[in-house]
Scaffold this motif. Structure first.
Motif, PDB file in Angstrom:
ATOM      1  N   ARG A 113       0.832  -1.207   0.000  1.00  0.00           N
ATOM      2  CA  ARG A 113       0.000   0.000   0.000  1.00  0.00           C
ATOM      3  C   ARG A 113       0.868   1.258   0.000  1.00  0.00           C
ATOM      4  N   TYR A 114       1.912   1.228   0.813  1.00  0.00           N
ATOM      5  CA  TYR A 114       2.813   2.375   0.894  1.00  0.00           C
ATOM      6  C   TYR A 114       3.656   2.507  -0.375  1.00  0.00           C
ATOM      7  N   ARG A 115       3.960   1.369  -0.998  1.00  0.00           N
ATOM      8  CA  ARG A 115       4.711   1.423  -2.270  1.00  0.00           C
ATOM      9  C   ARG A 115       3.859   2.064  -3.357  1.00  0.00           C
ATOM     10  N   HIS A 116       2.563   1.753  -3.376  1.00  0.00           N
ATOM     11  CA  HIS A 116       1.661   2.384  -4.345  1.00  0.00           C
ATOM     12  C   HIS A 116       1.550   3.890  -4.096  1.00  0.00           C
ATOM     13  N   LEU A 117       1.555   4.287  -2.821  1.00  0.00           N
ATOM     14  CA  LEU A 117       1.531   5.719  -2.503  1.00  0.00           C
ATOM     15  C   LEU A 117       2.794   6.405  -3.032  1.00  0.00           C
ATOM     16  N   MET A 118       3.946   5.763  -2.869  1.00  0.00           N
ATOM     17  CA  MET A 118       5.192   6.336  -3.376  1.00  0.00           C
ATOM     18  C   MET A 118       5.138   6.489  -4.894  1.00  0.00           C
ATOM     19  N   LEU A 119       4.606   5.489  -5.599  1.00  0.00           N
ATOM     20  CA  LEU A 119       4.503   5.567  -7.056  1.00  0.00           C
ATOM     21  C   LEU A 119       3.546   6.678  -7.481  1.00  0.00           C
ATOM     22  N   ASN A 120       2.451   6.867  -6.731  1.00  0.00           N
ATOM     23  CA  ASN A 120       1.517   7.950  -7.039  1.00  0.00           C
ATOM     24  C   ASN A 120       2.169   9.314  -6.884  1.00  0.00           C
ATOM     25  N   VAL A 121       2.947   9.485  -5.805  1.00  0.00           N
ATOM     26  CA  VAL A 121       3.633  10.769  -5.578  1.00  0.00           C
ATOM     27  C   VAL A 121       4.668  11.012  -6.671  1.00  0.00           C
ATOM     28  N   ALA A 122       5.397   9.958  -7.070  1.00  0.00           N
ATOM     29  CA  ALA A 122       6.403  10.105  -8.131  1.00  0.00           C
ATOM     30  C   ALA A 122       5.749  10.462  -9.468  1.00  0.00           C
ATOM     31  N   SER A 123       4.563   9.925  -9.733  1.00  0.00           N
ATOM     32  CA  SER A 123       3.878  10.254 -10.994  1.00  0.00           C
ATOM     33  C   SER A 123       3.376  11.703 -11.005  1.00  0.00           C
ATOM     34  N   LEU A 124       3.131  12.286  -9.815  1.00  0.00           N
ATOM     35  CA  LEU A 124       2.693  13.685  -9.743  1.00  0.00           C
ATOM     36  C   LEU A 124       3.843  14.669  -9.920  1.00  0.00           C
ATOM     37  N   LEU A 125       5.095  14.194  -9.775  1.00  0.00           N
ATOM     38  CA  LEU A 125       6.266  15.073  -9.872  1.00  0.00           C
ATOM     39  C   LEU A 125       7.051  14.711 -11.126  1.00  0.00           C
ATOM     40  N   PRO A 126       6.888  15.461 -12.236  1.00  0.00           N
ATOM     41  CA  PRO A 126       7.633  15.122 -13.455  1.00  0.00           C
ATOM     42  C   PRO A 126       9.139  15.347 -13.328  1.00  0.00           C
ATOM     43  N   HIS A 127       9.576  16.159 -12.346  1.00  0.00           N
ATOM     44  CA  HIS A 127      11.001  16.422 -12.154  1.00  0.00           C
ATOM     45  C   HIS A 127      11.628  15.456 -11.151  1.00  0.00           C
ATOM     46  N   SER A 128      10.965  14.326 -10.891  1.00  0.00           N
ATOM     47  CA  SER A 128      11.485  13.355  -9.928  1.00  0.00           C
ATOM     48  C   SER A 128      12.241  12.245 -10.649  1.00  0.00           C
ATOM     49  N   LYS A 129      13.107  11.577  -9.885  1.00  0.00           N
ATOM     50  CA  LYS A 129      13.876  10.432 -10.378  1.00  0.00           C
ATOM     51  C   LYS A 129      13.710   9.281  -9.393  1.00  0.00           C
ATOM     52  N   PHE A 159      10.675   7.181   1.637  1.00  0.00           N
ATOM     53  CA  PHE A 159       9.577   6.521   2.332  1.00  0.00           C
ATOM     54  C   PHE A 159      10.159   5.332   3.106  1.00  0.00           C
ATOM     55  N   GLU A 160      10.136   5.437   4.424  1.00  0.00           N
ATOM     56  CA  GLU A 160      10.724   4.415   5.291  1.00  0.00           C
ATOM     57  C   GLU A 160       9.619   3.663   6.012  1.00  0.00           C
ATOM     58  N   CYS A 161       9.598   2.333   5.841  1.00  0.00           N
ATOM     59  CA  CYS A 161       8.569   1.492   6.451  1.00  0.00           C
ATOM     60  C   CYS A 161       9.191   0.713   7.608  1.00  0.00           C
ATOM     61  N   TRP A 170      10.748  11.021   4.914  1.00  0.00           N
ATOM     62  CA  TRP A 170      11.853  11.973   5.082  1.00  0.00           C
ATOM     63  C   TRP A 170      11.833  12.932   3.903  1.00  0.00           C
ATOM     64  N   ILE A 171      11.804  14.236   4.191  1.00  0.00           N
ATOM     65  CA  ILE A 171      11.960  15.278   3.164  1.00  0.00           C
ATOM     66  C   ILE A 171      13.263  15.996   3.477  1.00  0.00           C
ATOM     67  N   ALA A 172      14.222  15.920   2.539  1.00  0.00           N
ATOM     68  CA  ALA A 172      15.565  16.450   2.823  1.00  0.00           C
ATOM     69  C   ALA A 172      16.074  17.246   1.638  1.00  0.00           C
ATOM     70  N   LYS A 173      16.801  18.312   1.964  1.00  0.00           N
ATOM     71  CA  LYS A 173      17.563  19.076   0.979  1.00  0.00           C
ATOM     72  C   LYS A 173      19.017  18.621   1.086  1.00  0.00           C
ATOM     73  N   CYS A 174      19.521  18.062   0.015  1.00  0.00           N
ATOM     74  CA  CYS A 174      20.856  17.447   0.044  1.00  0.00           C
ATOM     75  C   CYS A 174      21.873  18.375  -0.628  1.00  0.00           C
ATOM     76  N   PRO A 175      23.128  18.368  -0.176  1.00  0.00           N
ATOM     77  CA  PRO A 175      23.677  17.571   0.930  1.00  0.00           C
ATOM     78  C   PRO A 175      23.770  18.330   2.242  1.00  0.00           C
ATOM     79  N   ASN A 176      23.347  19.596   2.303  1.00  0.00           N
ATOM     80  CA  ASN A 176      23.580  20.431   3.483  1.00  0.00           C
ATOM     81  C   ASN A 176      22.372  20.554   4.406  1.00  0.00           C
ATOM     82  N   GLY A 177      21.192  20.066   3.992  1.00  0.00           N
ATOM     83  CA  GLY A 177      20.019  20.142   4.835  1.00  0.00           C
ATOM     84  C   GLY A 177      19.202  21.399   4.545  1.00  0.00           C
TER      85      GLY A 177
END
Length: 361
Positions: A113-129, A159-161, A170-177
């Motif tokens: 279920r959580y994996r499907h949520l991750m895929l849905n979020v990735a499909s909403l963000l065209p600039h995601s990898k 997404f950590e299960c 986790w929402i992070a700005k890399c590499p400095n936070g």
């Protein structure tokens, strides 16, 4: 017959030797021709160099050209080739180009279920990898920072299960936070909801925030991080130049509630929009839905000094422990009731019935 065969073999061998000799002669001839051409070219180049040297000795313009230094090549940066600032360019404003890229990944042993949520979020963000799953250990921060750098991204959604039950984001700005850790509740994927909203894949969203985001400093920080990660960069190669859906972020009970709506505009004709139709726009939900409970805000990427800690946060392990104690309390009540009943029966024995043995004969 034997003599004829021997004669044929001799002729074949002679022919083979003759062919080999011809090939060798051709090779020699070709190599000699090549050597002659090389000698001619050397002589020609030497004669040209001598003539140029003589000209340069008597020509001052040619000598000045030689003394000139070649112009420096422009430096290459993330925003393109950096040109030298000219005299008139000092007053011109610097044009900022958003090159945000987000890495979306998850931990191993994640629930479907959580994996499907991750895929849905990735499909909403065209600039995601996307990338492979990462082991959720103490060293996951260094691993994720390295993956973000390899994928040439600037942000990360991880997404950590845990225990196949609890989902942390986790929402992070890399590499400095900085980085934020959320507990995800009330998860509903697009496949599960089956809502009527349907917008273009890769179109740019409008981000809306409730007024609570401007009240406290930690909400302001979260708002800026959400804007940078969920906003699609302009002229991105995978995005479409349309705004046909809205991401709504609202705060209720110290939780961030996410909703995705499609913008529907009434049309009189298939190609034209009614002039007064903008006031009649409606929103229909497309999904997914989830709720974010902030736990901590860290100064670094996936760690570092704690900038904010939620005082009202209760971990799901504590909630499950309380529920188990309540269930155990019910069982203990039943056992105590049985023992009380037995003690009561022993303390108050029933009198013997006179007619109990009347029909026993």
């Amino acid at each position: 017959m034997v003599e004829d065969n021997q004669g044929d073999e001799k002729t074949n061998s002679f022919q083979f030797l003759a062919q080999a000799q011809r090939k060798q002669r051709r090779k020699k001839c070709r190599s000699k021709k090549y050597q002659r051409k090389q000698k001619k070219m050397k002589r020609f180049l030497q004669s040209i160099d001598k003539s140029l040297l003589v000209k340069d000795m008597y020509d001052p313009a040619a000598q000045a050209k030689k003394d000139e230094v070649a112009p420096e090549r422009p430096k290459r940066t993330l925003l393109g080739w950096k040109k030298k600032p000219q005299e008139g360019d000092n007053d011109a404003p610097h044009v900022f180009r958003n090159k945000e890229k987000v890495l979306v990944t998850c931990s191993r042993r994640i629930n479907f279920r959580y994996r499907h949520l991750m895929l849905n979020v990735a499909s909403l963000l065209p600039h995601s990898k996307r990338d492979n799953k990462v082991e959720s250990k103490e060293s996951k921060g260094a691993t994720l920072n390295e993956l973000v750098e390899l994928k040439s991204c600037s942000s990360c959604l991880f997404f950590e299960c845990r225990k196949h039950k609890d989902l942390y984001l986790w929402i992070a700005k890399c590499p400095n936070g900085p980085s934020v850790k959320f507990l995800v509740n009330a998860v509903h994927t697009m496949e599960e909801l089956k809502l009527t909203g349907n917008h273009l894949k890769g179109s740019r969203p409008l981000l809306t925030f409730s007024a609570n985001f401007d009240k406290e400093p930690h909400w302001k920080l979260l708002k800026q991080m959400i804007i940078q990660i969920f906003q699609t960069p302009k002229d991105h190669r995978k995005s479409k130049p349309f705004h046909d859906h809205v991401f709504a972020f609202s705060i209720l009970d110290d939780h961030i509630w996410f909703r995705n709506y499609q913008i529907i505009v009434p049309h009189n004709e298939p190609t034209k929009v009614d002039r007064g139709g903008l006031d009649k726009m409606t929103l229909t939900e497309a999904g997914p839905r989830f709720c974010l409970n902030p736990i901590k805000i860290f100064g670094g990427s996936f760690g570092g000094p704690t900038l904010y800690e939620n005082p009202y946060y209760v971990s799901p392990n504590q909630i499950r422990a309380v529920e188990k104690k309540q269930k155990a309390g019910k069982y203990l009540k039943k056992v105590k009731a049985k023992t009380r009943r037995k003690m009561h029966e022993l303390a108050n024995p029933m009198e013997r019935d006179e007619f109990a043995d009347m029909w026993r004969e």
